[in-house]
Design an enzyme around this catalytic site. Structure first.
Site, PDB file in Angstrom:
ATOM      1  N   GLY A 101       0.532  -1.217   0.126  1.00  0.00           N
ATOM      2  CA  GLY A 101       0.249   0.008   0.138  1.00  0.00           C
ATOM      3  C   GLY A 101       0.798   1.273  -0.326  1.00  0.00           C
ATOM      4  O   GLY A 101       0.470   1.585  -0.609  1.00  0.00           O
ATOM      5  N   ASP A 134      -2.767   7.467   1.565  1.00  0.00           N
ATOM      6  CA  ASP A 134      -2.088   8.525   0.441  1.00  0.00           C
ATOM      7  C   ASP A 134      -0.703   7.355   0.321  1.00  0.00           C
ATOM      8  O   ASP A 134      -0.037   7.865  -0.722  1.00  0.00           O
ATOM      9  CB  ASP A 134      -1.554   9.914   1.662  1.00  0.00           C
ATOM     10  CG  ASP A 134      -0.915   9.112   3.096  1.00  0.00           C
ATOM     11  OD1 ASP A 134      -0.689   8.098   2.741  1.00  0.00           O
ATOM     12  OD2 ASP A 134      -1.353  10.498   3.772  1.00  0.00           O
ATOM     13  N   ARG A 185      14.676   0.792   1.113  1.00  0.00           N
ATOM     14  CA  ARG A 185      15.138  -0.901   1.835  1.00  0.00           C
ATOM     15  C   ARG A 185      15.243  -2.153   1.329  1.00  0.00           C
ATOM     16  O   ARG A 185      15.030  -1.940  -0.332  1.00  0.00           O
ATOM     17  CB  ARG A 185      13.455  -1.164   3.012  1.00  0.00           C
ATOM     18  CG  ARG A 185      12.865  -1.834   2.214  1.00  0.00           C
ATOM     19  CD  ARG A 185      11.705  -2.503   3.154  1.00  0.00           C
ATOM     20  NE  ARG A 185      10.225  -2.115   3.167  1.00  0.00           N
ATOM     21  CZ  ARG A 185       9.204  -2.935   3.955  1.00  0.00           C
ATOM     22  NH1 ARG A 185       9.419  -2.732   4.727  1.00  0.00           N
ATOM     23  NH2 ARG A 185       8.228  -2.856   2.863  1.00  0.00           N
ATOM     24  N   ARG A 192       6.645 -12.802   0.801  1.00  0.00           N
ATOM     25  CA  ARG A 192       5.679 -12.563   2.674  1.00  0.00           C
ATOM     26  C   ARG A 192       5.570 -13.963   2.608  1.00  0.00           C
ATOM     27  O   ARG A 192       4.307 -14.445   1.185  1.00  0.00           O
ATOM     28  CB  ARG A 192       6.031 -11.019   3.338  1.00  0.00           C
ATOM     29  CG  ARG A 192       4.461 -10.877   1.808  1.00  0.00           C
ATOM     30  CD  ARG A 192       3.955  -9.163   2.121  1.00  0.00           C
ATOM     31  NE  ARG A 192       4.993  -8.553   2.157  1.00  0.00           N
ATOM     32  CZ  ARG A 192       5.819  -7.091   2.807  1.00  0.00           C
ATOM     33  NH1 ARG A 192       4.877  -7.027   3.565  1.00  0.00           N
ATOM     34  NH2 ARG A 192       6.266  -7.091   2.676  1.00  0.00           N
ATOM     35  N   ASP A 261       1.014 -11.520   7.080  1.00  0.00           N
ATOM     36  CA  ASP A 261       2.088 -10.462   5.603  1.00  0.00           C
ATOM     37  C   ASP A 261       2.491  -9.790   6.489  1.00  0.00           C
ATOM     38  O   ASP A 261       3.549  -9.151   5.772  1.00  0.00           O
ATOM     39  CB  ASP A 261       0.379  -9.474   5.317  1.00  0.00           C
ATOM     40  CG  ASP A 261       0.268  -8.947   6.602  1.00  0.00           C
ATOM     41  OD1 ASP A 261      -0.783  -8.889   7.381  1.00  0.00           O
ATOM     42  OD2 ASP A 261      -0.170  -7.869   6.588  1.00  0.00           O
TER      43      ASP A 261
END
Length: 504
Positions: A101, A134, A185, A192, A261
Site C-alpha cells: 500500500g 495516501d 530498503r 511474504r 503479511d
C-alpha cells in the site's frame, strides 16, 4: 541481503551502471502491478548508508540524480517499479486482499559479490493496494525503520536493511500533521507468507506454484529438481522462522505486528512498524499501543511464529499432495519441527548469554529464575544480561555493581551462588574468557525507544545529526564505546512510557 556479502573492492558504480537482475519482475501479473512513484517535493537526504552502498557497488556519494531516484522522483534506470498483492491474517483475522500500500519495488540488481538484491521504496505514494490512503510514510516511522533494521543487522539478526532515508516538508496527516519521508530498503526478496495466502484464498494453485518455484530457484537452488521440493522448501521456511524468533526473544525484541503479511519467506525481520526492545523486563510486555488484547506480547511471539507457519502450510497444501488429507498430514509433519528447532535455538542462546559452554539439565531453571528476578525487580533486560559478565566464578564475594539493580538482593545473591556453582562445574573455567564470550552475545547498545525518539524530535527540527550518531553507535552494539556510555543507560522516567502504534 546475505551476511556473507563483502564490500566491493572495485570502483563504485552509478545506479545506471549496476547490473539489473529482474527475476521477480519477470513473474508479472497477477503477482504485482506496475506503479510509478509519486514525486516527493524538495527531497533532502537525512542519512545515506555508505556501508551498504559499498556492498551494492553503488557510489557512496550518490549525487543529485541518485537522491531523485531514492526520493521516488525518477525511476531506476531500465527498471519499471511495481507493487505486489498479498493477503494475510491481521491480529488473527483473515483479510483476503492486502498488498504493497505504500511500498514499491524499484530495482533488482546484481551486486559485485554476485548476489541479487531487491530495492524497495517505502512511502513513495499510493498504489492500487493503498485502500484509499495516501501511500506516504512519515519521518517519525521512517527514522525508526532505518535505525531499527540497521541495528538488527549489526546484532546478527536476519533482516531487511535500509540504504537511504529521504525527508520532505510535504505534510502528511496521521494522528497529527507530520512531514513525509521515504526509505529505500533492501533484501534478497520481499516475498511474504501473505502472498501465498492470497492465491490460496482464490483457489489459484497455478500462480502459487509459480511463486514457490521462483523462490526455490532464486533462494533455495539446492532443492531444485527434487520431487519433494515444496515440502523440503517449507521445512526450511519453518526452520528459519523458528530460529529468527529465538533471536528476537534472546534480545528482548518485540515485533508488534506479527501478521502473516509481515512474515518473510526467507526468515527475515520484515516491516518495522511498532517494534521495540524491552527496557524493563516483563514477560507480557506489549510494544504496540494498537494491540489492545496483547496478541503479540513478548511471551506470545514464539507461538505466534508457529501459528503463522501453520497458516502458510495450510495455504500451500495443494502443492504438497493431491489428496487434501495427505497434504494436511505432510503439512503437520513439517510443522512439528518448529517447536524443537525453536527450543534448541533459544535454549542454546540463553546458555550463551550466561556464558555456559555446554547445555545441562537444570540450565533452564537457572535462566527462568534470573528472568523471574528481573521481572520482580523491574530490571533492565539489556543492561542486566550485559552486567552478568562481571560476576567472577573464582570468588564468593557479593557481586557488586550487579546486585544493586535488584530489589530482592537476598534472592539475587542466592541465585548468584547457584550460578557460580554451575560455572565452576565446567572444566578449565576462565572468568576473562567467559566474559569475552558473554559480551559477544549480550549487547551493550540497542535501539531503545527513547533514543529513537530523541533522534526523531531533533530531525523534525531539521537536525539530522542524532540519526547519524545512532547509526554509527548501533553498528557496534557489542563493543565498549566509552564516549557513548550514556546511550547504554536506562531511559529517564519521563521517557519510559513512549507509545508506538500501527501508525509508527
Amino acid at each position: 541481503m546475505s551476511a556473507m556479502m563483502q564490500p566491493s573492492q572495485s570502483c563504485p558504480l552509478e545506479p545506471a551502471d549496476l547490473p539489473l537482475a529482474p527475476a521477480y519482475a519477470r513473474l508479472g501479473a497477477p503477482f504485482h502491478q506496475p506503479v510509478a512513484a509519486t514525486p516527493l517535493p524538495e527531497p533532502r537526504m537525512v542519512h545515506f548508508n555508505a556501508a551498504l552502498a559499498g556492498d551494492l557497488g553503488v557510489d557512496s556519494e550518490g549525487g543529485l540524480e541518485f537522491l531523485e531516484i531514492l526520493a521516488g522522483n525518477q525511476p531506476w534506470p531500465g527498471y519499471a517499479s511495481s507493487a505486489s498483492v498479498y493477503a494475510g491474517h491481521q491480529f488473527g483475522h483473515w483479510v483476503p486482499q492486502l498488498g504493497d500500500g505504500r511500498a514499491l519495488l524499484i530495482a533488482e540488481v546484481r551486486s559485485p559479490a554476485g548476489e541479487r538484491v531487491e530495492l524497495q521504496l517505502k512511502g513513495a505514494g499510493p498504489t492500487p493496494y493503498s485502500r484509499g490512503l495516501d501511500g506516504r510514510a512519515v519521518l517519525r516511522s521512517s527514522i525508526r525503520e532505518y535505525l531499527g533494521s540497521e541495528a538488527m543487522h549489526a546484532l546478527g539478526v536476519p533482516t531487511t536493511r535500509c540504504l537511504s532515508l529521504v525527508a520532505s516538508s510535504q505534510p502528511v496527516v496521521r494522528e497529527t500533521v507530520e512531514n513525509a519521508a521515504v526509505v529505500c530498503r533492501t533484501a534478497a526478496s520481499f516475498v511474504r507468507f501473505g502472498q501465498f495466502e492470497y492465491f490460496a484464498g482464490r483457489g489459484k494453485t497455478g500462480p502459487m506454484a509459480r511463486l514457490a518455484d521462483h523462490m526455490i530457484s532464486e533462494h533455495f537452488p539446492h532443492l531444485q529438481g527434487r520431487p519433494d521440493r515444496y515440502a523440503a522448501w517449507l521445512g526450511e521456511v519453518v526452520e528459519r522462522t523458528a530460529r529468527l524468533i529465538a533471536q528476537w526473544q534472546l534480545l528482548g525484541f518485540c515485533h508488534g505486528v506479527m501478521n502473516t503479511d509481515n512474515f518473510s519467506v526467507l526468515g527475515l525481520t520484515l516491516d518495522y512498524g511498532p517494534f521495540g526492545f524491552m527496557d524493563r523486563f516483563r514477560q507480557y510486555h506489549v510494544c504496540n499501543h494498537s494491540d489492545y488484547e496483547g496478541r503479540y506480547a513478548y511471551s506470545a511471539q514464539p507461538e505466534i511464529g508457529r501459528w503463522n507457519c501453520e497458516r502458510l502450510l495450510q495455504a500451500v497444501s495443494p502443492l504438497l499432495a493431491e489428496k487434501p488429507e495427505e497434504a494436511a498430514a505432510v503439512g503437520q509433519d513439517i510443522l512439528r519441527h518448529y517447536a524443537p528447532i525453536y527450543k534448541h535455538a533459544v535454549t542454546q542462546g540463553w546458555a550463551d548469554k550466561l556464558g555456559l559452554r555446554e547445555l545441562r539439565e537444570g540450565d533452564g531453571r537457572l535462566v527462568n529464575e534470573f528472568l523471574g528476578l528481573l521481572q520482580r525487580s523491574r530490571g533492565d533486560f539489556t543492561r542486566s544480561f550485559r552486567l552478568l559478565s562481571r560476576i567472577r566464578a573464582d570468588s564468593d564475594a557479593p557481586a557488586k555493581g550487579v546486585r544493586e539493580a535488584f530489589a530482592d538482593i537476598k534472592a539475587f545473591d542466592a541465585w548468584v551462588a547457584d550460578y557460580r556453582a554451575r560455572l565452576r562445574s565446567e572444566q578449565n573455567t576462565d572468568d576473562e574468557a567467559r566474559a569475552g564470550r558473554m559480551n559477544r552475545v549480550n549487547p551493550k547498545y540497542v535501539l531503545r525507544n527513547h533514543l529513537a525518539q530523541i533522534a526523531i524530535d531533533r530531525a523534525m527540527l531539521g537536525d539530522y545529526s542524532e540519526v547519524a550518531k545512532l547509526t554509527g553507535l548501533l553498528r557496534r552494539p557489542y563493543d565498549e564505546q566509552p564516549d557513548m556510555e550514556a546511550y547504554a543507560a536506562e531511559p529517564p522516567d519521563y521517557m519510559r512510557n513512549i507509545e508506538v502504534s500501527c501508525s509508527s
